[in-house]
Design a protein around this motif. Structure first.
Motif, PDB file in Angstrom:
ATOM      1  N   UNK A   1      14.651  89.116  42.857  1.00 28.59           N
ATOM      2  CA  UNK A   1      15.216  90.137  43.737  1.00 28.59           C
ATOM      3  C   UNK A   1      15.489  89.583  45.127  1.00 28.59           C
ATOM      4  N   UNK A   2      14.562  88.749  45.615  1.00 27.51           N
ATOM      5  CA  UNK A   2      14.753  88.178  46.943  1.00 27.51           C
ATOM      6  C   UNK A   2      15.975  87.268  46.986  1.00 27.51           C
ATOM      7  N   UNK A   3      16.208  86.574  45.892  1.00 28.74           N
ATOM      8  CA  UNK A   3      17.378  85.703  45.826  1.00 28.74           C
ATOM      9  C   UNK A   3      18.624  86.488  45.440  1.00 28.74           C
ATOM     10  N   UNK A   4      18.430  87.781  45.139  1.00 27.87           N
ATOM     11  CA  UNK A   4      19.515  88.666  44.712  1.00 27.87           C
ATOM     12  C   UNK A   4      20.214  88.120  43.473  1.00 27.87           C
ATOM     13  N   UNK A   5      19.433  87.570  42.596  1.00 30.78           N
ATOM     14  CA  UNK A   5      19.978  87.059  41.338  1.00 30.78           C
ATOM     15  C   UNK A   5      19.317  87.827  40.205  1.00 30.78           C
ATOM     16  N   UNK A   6      19.972  88.866  39.804  1.00 28.67           N
ATOM     17  CA  UNK A   6      19.420  89.632  38.702  1.00 28.67           C
ATOM     18  C   UNK A   6      19.931  89.109  37.367  1.00 28.67           C
ATOM     19  N   UNK A   7      20.927  88.240  37.412  1.00 29.69           N
ATOM     20  CA  UNK A   7      21.466  87.637  36.203  1.00 29.69           C
ATOM     21  C   UNK A   7      21.769  86.173  36.504  1.00 29.69           C
ATOM     22  N   UNK A   8      21.498  85.304  35.562  1.00 30.36           N
ATOM     23  CA  UNK A   8      21.730  83.886  35.805  1.00 30.36           C
ATOM     24  C   UNK A   8      23.225  83.592  35.858  1.00 30.36           C
ATOM     25  N   UNK A   9      23.573  82.516  36.528  1.00 30.05           N
ATOM     26  CA  UNK A   9      24.980  82.139  36.632  1.00 30.05           C
ATOM     27  C   UNK A   9      25.558  81.810  35.268  1.00 30.05           C
ATOM     28  N   UNK A  10      24.757  81.183  34.413  1.00 24.37           N
ATOM     29  CA  UNK A  10      25.229  80.844  33.074  1.00 24.37           C
ATOM     30  C   UNK A  10      25.553  82.104  32.287  1.00 24.37           C
TER      31      UNK A  10
ATOM     32  N   UNK B   1      26.246  85.068  33.582  1.00 28.36           N
ATOM     33  CA  UNK B   1      27.388  85.696  34.222  1.00 28.36           C
ATOM     34  C   UNK B   1      28.692  85.029  33.776  1.00 28.36           C
ATOM     35  N   UNK B   2      28.698  83.705  33.728  1.00 29.73           N
ATOM     36  CA  UNK B   2      29.890  82.986  33.270  1.00 29.73           C
ATOM     37  C   UNK B   2      30.196  83.320  31.810  1.00 29.73           C
ATOM     38  N   UNK B   3      29.155  83.430  31.024  1.00 26.64           N
ATOM     39  CA  UNK B   3      29.335  83.788  29.612  1.00 26.64           C
ATOM     40  C   UNK B   3      29.939  85.193  29.488  1.00 26.64           C
ATOM     41  N   UNK B   4      29.453  86.128  30.285  1.00 24.86           N
ATOM     42  CA  UNK B   4      30.001  87.486  30.265  1.00 24.86           C
ATOM     43  C   UNK B   4      31.454  87.523  30.742  1.00 24.86           C
ATOM     44  N   UNK B   5      31.753  86.731  31.783  1.00 22.81           N
ATOM     45  CA  UNK B   5      33.133  86.654  32.277  1.00 22.81           C
ATOM     46  C   UNK B   5      34.056  86.098  31.196  1.00 22.81           C
ATOM     47  N   UNK B   6      33.624  85.024  30.554  1.00 17.85           N
ATOM     48  CA  UNK B   6      34.436  84.434  29.481  1.00 17.85           C
ATOM     49  C   UNK B   6      34.641  85.418  28.341  1.00 17.85           C
ATOM     50  N   UNK B   7      33.596  86.161  28.008  1.00 20.89           N
ATOM     51  CA  UNK B   7      33.700  87.157  26.946  1.00 20.89           C
ATOM     52  C   UNK B   7      34.694  88.258  27.289  1.00 20.89           C
TER      53      UNK B   7
ATOM     54  N   UNK C   1      39.193  85.322  36.293  1.00 28.36           N
ATOM     55  CA  UNK C   1      39.330  83.869  36.348  1.00 28.36           C
ATOM     56  C   UNK C   1      39.029  83.344  37.750  1.00 28.36           C
ATOM     57  N   UNK C   2      39.485  84.067  38.773  1.00 28.88           N
ATOM     58  CA  UNK C   2      39.178  83.676  40.154  1.00 28.88           C
ATOM     59  C   UNK C   2      37.681  83.745  40.415  1.00 28.88           C
ATOM     60  N   UNK C   3      37.041  84.784  39.905  1.00 28.04           N
ATOM     61  CA  UNK C   3      35.585  84.922  40.082  1.00 28.04           C
ATOM     62  C   UNK C   3      34.846  83.793  39.377  1.00 28.04           C
ATOM     63  N   UNK C   4      35.310  83.446  38.171  1.00 31.74           N
ATOM     64  CA  UNK C   4      34.697  82.339  37.429  1.00 31.74           C
ATOM     65  C   UNK C   4      34.837  81.030  38.200  1.00 31.74           C
ATOM     66  N   UNK C   5      36.012  80.798  38.763  1.00 33.08           N
ATOM     67  CA  UNK C   5      36.232  79.588  39.560  1.00 33.08           C
ATOM     68  C   UNK C   5      35.320  79.574  40.780  1.00 33.08           C
ATOM     69  N   UNK C   6      35.178  80.722  41.427  1.00 32.94           N
ATOM     70  CA  UNK C   6      34.305  80.834  42.600  1.00 32.94           C
ATOM     71  C   UNK C   6      32.853  80.519  42.219  1.00 32.94           C
ATOM     72  N   UNK C   7      32.376  81.052  41.117  1.00 36.22           N
ATOM     73  CA  UNK C   7      30.998  80.800  40.672  1.00 36.22           C
ATOM     74  C   UNK C   7      30.813  79.323  40.347  1.00 36.22           C
ATOM     75  N   UNK C   8      31.799  78.728  39.680  1.00 38.21           N
ATOM     76  CA  UNK C   8      31.708  77.297  39.349  1.00 38.21           C
ATOM     77  C   UNK C   8      31.665  76.442  40.611  1.00 38.21           C
ATOM     78  N   UNK C   9      32.451  76.811  41.623  1.00 40.35           N
ATOM     79  CA  UNK C   9      32.446  76.055  42.878  1.00 40.35           C
ATOM     80  C   UNK C   9      31.109  76.201  43.594  1.00 40.35           C
ATOM     81  N   UNK C  10      30.524  77.416  43.565  1.00 38.20           N
ATOM     82  CA  UNK C  10      29.211  77.627  44.182  1.00 38.20           C
ATOM     83  C   UNK C  10      28.161  76.783  43.472  1.00 38.20           C
TER      84      UNK C  10
END
Length: 181
Positions: A72-81, A83-89, A154-163
């Motif tokens: 919660x402190x890191x504000x990561x309720x879902x892992x990036x992997x 999230x990327x999987x959900x975006x791809x889906x 796709x833009x969001x996926x690119x942004x996450x990959x760059x982060x």
């Protein structure tokens, strides 16, 4: 009255005192059930019975404990992997939906063409042209909405990959700084 309380307590103690855990020990094609932890040469599943529910977990696998407060402190309720999987889906689903729209468009165009043929109308007939335009406008609009959503995802996926890449570079730089004397 005290006798009734003692009876109720004596009946409830064995249920709370025992852990209700059985271990399923597996080696090749042999399965053994035990109240003790399995020997190391066996794979182990832990079977628990509590409140009428039986759960079986593979207790050989190391559990990755995620501290919910830290997440919660890191504000990561879902892992990036994940999230990327959900975006791809979702991108895949939208592309499939666009393919389905094209199939529906083709079907409606064939239906319109049969109608035109059986009513012996020309392709320049205003009613035919209007219906044809309506079909194309409707499906073009549906496809455009999905294409815009795909572009945003796709833009969001690119942004996450760059982060992720920038975090990896920062981690490598920190490791190199720590190793320097």
């Amino acid at each position: 009255m005290t006798r009734l309380v003692l009876i109720i307590l004596s009946l409830s103690l064995p249920q709370t005192g025992l852990a209700n855990v059985i271990y399923k020990c597996i080696k090749e094609d042999k399965v053994v059930f035990s109240q003790d932890v399995c020997p190391k040469e066996f794979r182990q599943h832990k079977i628990e019975y509590q409140l009428g529910i039986t759960t079986e977990t593979d207790s050989d696998k190391k559990k990755q404990i995620v501290d919910p407060l830290r997440a919660l402190l890191k504000k990561r309720t879902i892992s990036k992997e994940k999230l990327l999987q959900l975006l791809d889906g979702e991108i895949y689903r939208l592309k499939q939906e666009n393919s389905y729209y094209e199939i529906l468009r083709s079907s409606e165009l064939q239906k319109l063409e049969r109608k035109r043929y059986w009513h012996t109308k020309d392709k320049s007939d205003p009613e035919y042209v209007a219906e044809l335009s309506e079909i194309h406008d409707r499906f073009d609009g549906l496809v455009l909405v999905n294409q815009n959503a795909i572009m945003q995802l796709d833009q969001r996926r690119t942004q996450i990959n760059q982060e992720t890449e920038s975090e990896s570079i920062e981690a490598i730089e920190e490791t190199l700084e720590e190793k320097q004397p």
